[in-house]
Motif scaffolding. Structure first.
Motif, PDB file in Angstrom:
ATOM      1  N   ALA A  61       1.675   9.144  -5.162  1.00 40.60           N
ATOM      2  CA  ALA A  61       0.851   8.330  -4.269  1.00 40.60           C
ATOM      3  C   ALA A  61      -0.194   7.538  -5.045  1.00 40.60           C
ATOM      4  O   ALA A  61      -0.379   6.329  -4.815  1.00 40.60           O
ATOM      5  N   LEU A  62      -0.896   8.186  -5.964  1.00 41.45           N
ATOM      6  CA  LEU A  62      -1.934   7.487  -6.723  1.00 41.45           C
ATOM      7  C   LEU A  62      -1.335   6.432  -7.645  1.00 41.45           C
ATOM      8  O   LEU A  62      -1.835   5.310  -7.735  1.00 41.45           O
ATOM      9  N   ALA A  63      -0.242   6.775  -8.327  1.00 42.04           N
ATOM     10  CA  ALA A  63       0.416   5.792  -9.197  1.00 42.04           C
ATOM     11  C   ALA A  63       0.951   4.628  -8.377  1.00 42.04           C
ATOM     12  O   ALA A  63       0.797   3.453  -8.757  1.00 42.04           O
ATOM     13  N   GLY A  64       1.556   4.933  -7.237  1.00 38.75           N
ATOM     14  CA  GLY A  64       2.074   3.869  -6.376  1.00 38.75           C
ATOM     15  C   GLY A  64       0.972   2.980  -5.835  1.00 38.75           C
ATOM     16  O   GLY A  64       1.133   1.766  -5.742  1.00 38.75           O
ATOM     17  N   LEU A  65      -0.169   3.580  -5.478  1.00 41.14           N
ATOM     18  CA  LEU A  65      -1.286   2.795  -4.963  1.00 41.14           C
ATOM     19  C   LEU A  65      -1.806   1.817  -6.016  1.00 41.14           C
ATOM     20  O   LEU A  65      -2.049   0.641  -5.718  1.00 41.14           O
ATOM     21  N   VAL A  66      -1.971   2.295  -7.243  1.00 43.53           N
ATOM     22  CA  VAL A  66      -2.445   1.412  -8.317  1.00 43.53           C
ATOM     23  C   VAL A  66      -1.445   0.284  -8.566  1.00 43.53           C
ATOM     24  O   VAL A  66      -1.824  -0.878  -8.759  1.00 43.53           O
ATOM     25  N   VAL A  67      -0.161   0.609  -8.551  1.00 42.91           N
ATOM     26  CA  VAL A  67       0.881  -0.402  -8.776  1.00 42.91           C
ATOM     27  C   VAL A  67       0.876  -1.448  -7.669  1.00 42.91           C
ATOM     28  O   VAL A  67       0.927  -2.657  -7.935  1.00 42.91           O
ATOM     29  N   VAL A  68       0.812  -1.006  -6.421  1.00 38.66           N
ATOM     30  CA  VAL A  68       0.836  -1.930  -5.288  1.00 38.66           C
ATOM     31  C   VAL A  68      -0.391  -2.845  -5.301  1.00 38.66           C
ATOM     32  O   VAL A  68      -0.283  -4.066  -5.090  1.00 38.66           O
ATOM     33  N   VAL A  69      -1.563  -2.271  -5.550  1.00 37.65           N
ATOM     34  CA  VAL A  69      -2.790  -3.076  -5.575  1.00 37.65           C
ATOM     35  C   VAL A  69      -2.738  -4.117  -6.684  1.00 37.65           C
ATOM     36  O   VAL A  69      -2.995  -5.309  -6.461  1.00 37.65           O
ATOM     37  N   SER A  70      -2.393  -3.698  -7.889  1.00 35.12           N
ATOM     38  CA  SER A  70      -2.407  -4.623  -9.029  1.00 35.12           C
ATOM     39  C   SER A  70      -1.347  -5.711  -8.895  1.00 35.12           C
ATOM     40  O   SER A  70      -1.644  -6.905  -9.028  1.00 35.12           O
ATOM     41  N   THR A  71      -0.107  -5.330  -8.625  1.00 33.27           N
ATOM     42  CA  THR A  71       0.963  -6.326  -8.534  1.00 33.27           C
ATOM     43  C   THR A  71       0.827  -7.192  -7.281  1.00 33.27           C
ATOM     44  O   THR A  71       1.147  -8.381  -7.305  1.00 33.27           O
ATOM     45  N   GLY A  72       0.362  -6.587  -6.182  1.00 30.89           N
ATOM     46  CA  GLY A  72       0.171  -7.370  -4.958  1.00 30.89           C
ATOM     47  C   GLY A  72      -0.884  -8.450  -5.130  1.00 30.89           C
ATOM     48  O   GLY A  72      -0.694  -9.602  -4.715  1.00 30.89           O
ATOM     49  N   VAL A  73      -1.997  -8.095  -5.761  1.00 34.34           N
ATOM     50  CA  VAL A  73      -3.064  -9.080  -5.996  1.00 34.34           C
ATOM     51  C   VAL A  73      -2.590 -10.172  -6.945  1.00 34.34           C
ATOM     52  O   VAL A  73      -2.808 -11.367  -6.708  1.00 34.34           O
ATOM     53  N   LEU A  74      -1.930  -9.797  -8.031  1.00 38.99           N
ATOM     54  CA  LEU A  74      -1.444 -10.788  -8.995  1.00 38.99           C
ATOM     55  C   LEU A  74      -0.409 -11.718  -8.362  1.00 38.99           C
ATOM     56  O   LEU A  74      -0.416 -12.926  -8.607  1.00 38.99           O
ATOM     57  N   SER A  75       0.472 -11.161  -7.548  1.00 36.71           N
ATOM     58  CA  SER A  75       1.480 -11.976  -6.870  1.00 36.71           C
ATOM     59  C   SER A  75       0.833 -12.996  -5.939  1.00 36.71           C
ATOM     60  O   SER A  75       1.201 -14.176  -5.923  1.00 36.71           O
ATOM     61  N   ALA A  76      -0.151 -12.538  -5.161  1.00 35.25           N
ATOM     62  CA  ALA A  76      -0.819 -13.442  -4.212  1.00 35.25           C
ATOM     63  C   ALA A  76      -1.586 -14.543  -4.935  1.00 35.25           C
ATOM     64  O   ALA A  76      -1.513 -15.720  -4.548  1.00 35.25           O
ATOM     65  N   VAL A  77      -2.291 -14.193  -5.999  1.00 37.01           N
ATOM     66  CA  VAL A  77      -3.092 -15.190  -6.723  1.00 37.01           C
ATOM     67  C   VAL A  77      -2.197 -16.165  -7.479  1.00 37.01           C
ATOM     68  O   VAL A  77      -2.471 -17.376  -7.513  1.00 37.01           O
ATOM     69  N   PHE A  78      -1.115 -15.672  -8.073  1.00 35.60           N
ATOM     70  CA  PHE A  78      -0.200 -16.571  -8.788  1.00 35.60           C
ATOM     71  C   PHE A  78       0.484 -17.528  -7.822  1.00 35.60           C
ATOM     72  O   PHE A  78       0.662 -18.724  -8.123  1.00 35.60           O
ATOM     73  N   GLY A  79       0.904 -17.019  -6.660  1.00 35.23           N
ATOM     74  CA  GLY A  79       1.500 -17.896  -5.656  1.00 35.23           C
ATOM     75  C   GLY A  79       0.518 -18.938  -5.149  1.00 35.23           C
ATOM     76  O   GLY A  79       0.887 -20.093  -4.894  1.00 35.23           O
TER      77      GLY A  79
END
Length: 367
Positions: free
Chosen positions: A168-186
């Protein structure tokens, strides 16, 4: 007489001093107790207001806090740089007069912005590989190798809870980091999204770095690395195998990526050499294939009659084959969102399968 006086004075002084001292001491104790109680109550209230990790969550976060904070800090730095680059791009587009003027006419003036997209995209595409190798593979393999898993299993918390907290903790960090980067890059790419000069939307550098795809790819890479670590039980070996797994995953995904869309076909019957004979495609469309159309509706490869030495000979060949026009297959830009979510759904389903494997089979090996 003098003796009585001295005794009285001594008694009076002792009584007075004792009373005074006692009074002063009581006053100080009261003040100190009041201050201490007030400070402790304020500190306790403040601590109660602030959310704090505890139990298994605190243990897992503390164990992997270096990796988690590194990922989050790198994400923050990347976001800041992308925001700066978008500001530069918007200033250029406004000064250039886009979209009134085509970027094809910009020449080398747009090159630096296209290079910036490519540079950042390469880094974003490497994230699933990096996190799979350096976060996923050692997440549990390290505990199995150094004996921490046995220590955890001997405590009151269950192995299932420990595994769930880790994931859960590893998944949360992954989702937050990649989700933010994806949104900002788009967000950065959006002003020139339909321009192939910036990035082809069907290429991995655009398709795999925006929307839900980077989140899904990274989660599957990380949890796949966790499963590999549970099976192999050796950190270094798991990291090497996970590297191969994530690279193969990227290659397979890239091979099937375009099959997620619904190909659109458009045909003409105006010949193949006349002006405007070729069908017009929507702006930003990706051409999949093209071929000749015969009078009977059959399709011939666009290389038909390509061996003719002259244009006249080629025309004779086309007439002989009864070629009357073009047939073109393409993917419109409007399908990008649907294709990304469809592909991400498949990746999320595979990730769920890996997690189920970890809970049903992997937890038996967590000792």
């Amino acid at each position: 007489m003098s003796t009585f006086t001295r005794s009285s004075t001594s008694t009076s002084t002792g009584t007075s001093t004792g009373t005074s001292t006692g009074s002063t001491s009581d006053g100080k104790n009261g003040t100190m107790n009041g201050t201490t109680d007030g400070t402790m109550n304020a500190t306790t209230a403040e601590a109660n207001r602030r959310p704090r990790l505890s139990g298994m969550t605190w243990l897992v976060w503390r164990q992997h806090r270096a990796a988690f904070w590194t990922i989050l800090a790198a994400t923050a730095l990347a976001v800041a740089w992308i925001v700066y680059q978008r500001g530069q791009l918007v200033d250029f587009l406004d000064g250039y007069g886009y979209p009134g003027k085509s970027l094809d006419e910009a020449g080398g003036a747009f090159t630096q912005y296209g290079d910036a997209f490519s540079f950042v995209s390469i880094g974003l595409q490497a994230i699933p590989v990096l996190l799979g190798v350096f976060l996923g593979a050692p997440l549990i393999a390290g505990d199995l190798e150094n004996g921490t898993a046995k220590l955890v299993a001997a405590q009151s918390g269950s192995r299932t809870r420990w595994l769930a907290t880790k994931l859960a903790l590893a998944g949360l960090v992954v989702v937050v980091s990649t989700g933010v980067l994806s949104a900002v890059f788009g967000w950065w790419w959006n002003p020139v999204k339909s321009e192939a000069l910036a990035m082809e939307w069907t290429s991995g550098e655009a398709f795999n770095t925006t929307g839900p795809v980077p989140v899904a790819l990274t989660l599957l890479s990380v949890f796949g690395g966790v499963a590999i670590g549970v099976v192999l039980r050796r950190t270094l070996t798991a990291m090497v195998v996970t590297f191969g797994f994530t690279v193969v995953l990227q290659l397979v995904w890239g091979y099937f990526m375009l099959s997620l869309g619904n190909v659109v076909t458009v045909t003409t019957n105006k010949g193949v050499t006349d002006e405007n004979a070729f069908p017009s495609l929507p702006h930003g469309a990706y051409e999949v294939d093209q071929s000749y159309v015969t009078g009977s509706g059959d399709l011939l490869g666009w290389g038909t009659c390509s061996g003719s030495e002259t244009d006249a000979a080629r025309q004779v060949c086309l007439d002989k084959a009864d070629v009357v026009g073009w047939s073109t297959q393409y993917l419109p830009l409007s399908q990008m969102n649907a294709m990304q979510w469809f592909g991400a759904t498949i990746l999320f389903a595979l990730t769920a399968g890996v997690v189920a494997f970890l809970f049903l089979w992997g937890r038996k090996r967590l000792v």
